[in-house]
Design a protein around this motif. Sequence first.
Motif, PDB file in Angstrom:
ATOM      1  N   ASP A  98      49.543  41.915  45.522  1.00  0.00           N
ATOM      2  CA  ASP A  98      49.255  40.995  47.022  1.00  0.00           C
ATOM      3  C   ASP A  98      47.969  40.395  46.974  1.00  0.00           C
ATOM      4  N   GLY A  99      47.449  39.295  47.236  1.00  0.00           N
ATOM      5  CA  GLY A  99      46.659  38.853  47.507  1.00  0.00           C
ATOM      6  C   GLY A  99      45.315  38.699  48.294  1.00  0.00           C
ATOM      7  N   ALA A 100      46.167  39.275  49.321  1.00  0.00           N
ATOM      8  CA  ALA A 100      45.618  39.435  50.754  1.00  0.00           C
ATOM      9  C   ALA A 100      44.922  41.090  50.373  1.00  0.00           C
ATOM     10  N   ALA A 101      45.858  42.126  50.381  1.00  0.00           N
ATOM     11  CA  ALA A 101      45.877  43.146  49.414  1.00  0.00           C
ATOM     12  C   ALA A 101      45.006  43.394  48.686  1.00  0.00           C
ATOM     13  N   GLU A 102      44.224  42.061  47.445  1.00  0.00           N
ATOM     14  CA  GLU A 102      43.326  43.066  46.268  1.00  0.00           C
ATOM     15  C   GLU A 102      42.225  42.127  47.016  1.00  0.00           C
ATOM     16  N   GLN A 103      42.216  40.777  48.086  1.00  0.00           N
ATOM     17  CA  GLN A 103      41.053  40.566  48.364  1.00  0.00           C
ATOM     18  C   GLN A 103      40.131  42.154  49.611  1.00  0.00           C
ATOM     19  N   ALA A 104      41.352  42.551  49.683  1.00  0.00           N
ATOM     20  CA  ALA A 104      40.209  43.918  50.931  1.00  0.00           C
ATOM     21  C   ALA A 104      40.414  44.590  50.262  1.00  0.00           C
ATOM     22  N   ALA A 105      41.299  45.546  49.061  1.00  0.00           N
ATOM     23  CA  ALA A 105      40.209  45.812  47.547  1.00  0.00           C
ATOM     24  C   ALA A 105      39.006  45.598  46.939  1.00  0.00           C
ATOM     25  N   LEU A 106      39.096  44.151  47.114  1.00  0.00           N
ATOM     26  CA  LEU A 106      37.276  44.186  46.064  1.00  0.00           C
ATOM     27  C   LEU A 106      36.413  44.297  47.402  1.00  0.00           C
ATOM     28  N   GLN A 107      36.884  43.699  48.342  1.00  0.00           N
ATOM     29  CA  GLN A 107      35.782  44.283  50.293  1.00  0.00           C
ATOM     30  C   GLN A 107      35.303  45.723  49.972  1.00  0.00           C
ATOM     31  N   GLN A 108      36.190  46.438  49.336  1.00  0.00           N
ATOM     32  CA  GLN A 108      35.951  47.899  49.043  1.00  0.00           C
ATOM     33  C   GLN A 108      35.578  48.341  49.178  1.00  0.00           C
ATOM     34  N   MET A 109      35.722  47.953  47.427  1.00  0.00           N
ATOM     35  CA  MET A 109      35.075  48.386  46.276  1.00  0.00           C
ATOM     36  C   MET A 109      33.375  47.907  46.319  1.00  0.00           C
ATOM     37  N   ALA A 110      33.014  46.253  46.933  1.00  0.00           N
ATOM     38  CA  ALA A 110      32.065  45.662  47.014  1.00  0.00           C
ATOM     39  C   ALA A 110      31.278  46.621  48.511  1.00  0.00           C
ATOM     40  N   ALA A 111      32.025  47.526  49.105  1.00  0.00           N
ATOM     41  CA  ALA A 111      31.154  47.550  49.944  1.00  0.00           C
ATOM     42  C   ALA A 111      30.920  49.184  49.474  1.00  0.00           C
ATOM     43  N   LEU A 112      31.811  50.077  48.625  1.00  0.00           N
ATOM     44  CA  LEU A 112      31.635  51.267  48.217  1.00  0.00           C
ATOM     45  C   LEU A 112      30.883  51.895  47.054  1.00  0.00           C
ATOM     46  N   PHE A 113      30.808  50.599  46.103  1.00  0.00           N
ATOM     47  CA  PHE A 113      30.710  50.759  44.841  1.00  0.00           C
ATOM     48  C   PHE A 113      29.695  49.456  43.884  1.00  0.00           C
ATOM     49  N   PRO A 114      28.467  48.886  45.089  1.00  0.00           N
ATOM     50  CA  PRO A 114      28.651  47.673  45.127  1.00  0.00           C
ATOM     51  C   PRO A 114      27.865  47.423  43.271  1.00  0.00           C
ATOM     52  N   ASN A 115      26.975  48.293  43.087  1.00  0.00           N
ATOM     53  CA  ASN A 115      26.312  48.016  41.684  1.00  0.00           C
ATOM     54  C   ASN A 115      27.155  48.462  40.488  1.00  0.00           C
ATOM     55  N   VAL A 116      28.388  49.248  40.958  1.00  0.00           N
ATOM     56  CA  VAL A 116      30.070  48.684  39.963  1.00  0.00           C
ATOM     57  C   VAL A 116      29.587  47.283  39.472  1.00  0.00           C
ATOM     58  N   LEU A 117      30.349  46.745  41.110  1.00  0.00           N
ATOM     59  CA  LEU A 117      31.310  45.471  41.497  1.00  0.00           C
ATOM     60  C   LEU A 117      29.752  44.210  40.612  1.00  0.00           C
ATOM     61  N   ARG A 118      28.469  44.342  41.107  1.00  0.00           N
ATOM     62  CA  ARG A 118      28.014  43.239  40.306  1.00  0.00           C
ATOM     63  C   ARG A 118      27.548  43.078  38.947  1.00  0.00           C
ATOM     64  N   ILE A 119      27.891  44.586  37.571  1.00  0.00           N
ATOM     65  CA  ILE A 119      27.853  44.218  36.689  1.00  0.00           C
ATOM     66  C   ILE A 119      29.091  43.333  36.445  1.00  0.00           C
ATOM     67  N   ALA A 120      30.177  43.971  37.291  1.00  0.00           N
ATOM     68  CA  ALA A 120      31.463  43.440  36.761  1.00  0.00           C
ATOM     69  C   ALA A 120      31.553  42.328  36.840  1.00  0.00           C
ATOM     70  N   MET A 121      31.020  41.393  37.712  1.00  0.00           N
ATOM     71  CA  MET A 121      31.241  40.080  37.924  1.00  0.00           C
ATOM     72  C   MET A 121      29.920  39.485  36.991  1.00  0.00           C
ATOM     73  N   ALA A 122      29.146  39.878  36.625  1.00  0.00           N
ATOM     74  CA  ALA A 122      28.211  39.613  35.945  1.00  0.00           C
ATOM     75  C   ALA A 122      28.335  39.634  34.437  1.00  0.00           C
ATOM     76  N   SER A 123      29.259  39.468  33.914  1.00  0.00           N
ATOM     77  CA  SER A 123      29.621  38.942  32.191  1.00  0.00           C
ATOM     78  C   SER A 123      30.884  38.514  32.386  1.00  0.00           C
ATOM     79  N   SER A 124      30.624  37.420  30.991  1.00  0.00           N
ATOM     80  CA  SER A 124      32.126  37.189  30.874  1.00  0.00           C
ATOM     81  C   SER A 124      33.262  38.276  30.612  1.00  0.00           C
ATOM     82  N   HIS A 125      34.649  37.506  30.155  1.00  0.00           N
ATOM     83  CA  HIS A 125      35.357  38.865  29.638  1.00  0.00           C
ATOM     84  C   HIS A 125      36.649  38.182  29.064  1.00  0.00           C
ATOM     85  N   ASP A 126      37.201  38.955  28.325  1.00  0.00           N
ATOM     86  CA  ASP A 126      38.409  38.318  27.209  1.00  0.00           C
ATOM     87  C   ASP A 126      39.464  39.176  28.182  1.00  0.00           C
TER      88      ASP A 126
END
Length: 177
Positions: free
Chosen positions: A106-134
Amino acid sequence: MSSWGRSTPPIDAPEWKDVVRHRVLSARSVLQRHRWARRVLETRTRRTAGVLAYMDSFIGMFLQRGFSADLTHHVMHAIGSRMWGFTQELFDDPEAGPAGPAAVEDGAAEQAALQQMAALFPNVLRIAMASSHDGEGVVGRGCDDQFEFEFALDLLLDGIEDPRASGWSSAGLRTGS
């Protein structure tokens, strides 16, 4: 904080290498006392909140000392399981499924999960978003396995060159710990 985080507390030191080395050797000490824990870490395909908190703290050691998010991303691949105090082979079982939180349909659930991840683990999210991925990475979901392998290999080879050039020897340096 997870029991893992309490067992491997970060130190406040001026040099980033000292901080990271202490953290890795502390984790290794924990695994030497609890030899069963390595297998637990190796066999889990889903990251728990405790694991993510430890990773977030570990990533923060680099980000807080001036590493870019992109370099930190690749350094984390190079360090790999050493952050937990052991080394393991590159090749995981592709049938085990992706690491990390379960996929959200679910798109809304995915967005909520990403917001929770950003709040709890901001460093993990920051590096996950920093690089391109195959799409087919084994090392980390979506990461370029060949690039990460070569990056780590080059770091090791570059790091080995200084001791080689200076005639380094381990004689008299071993502490037994």
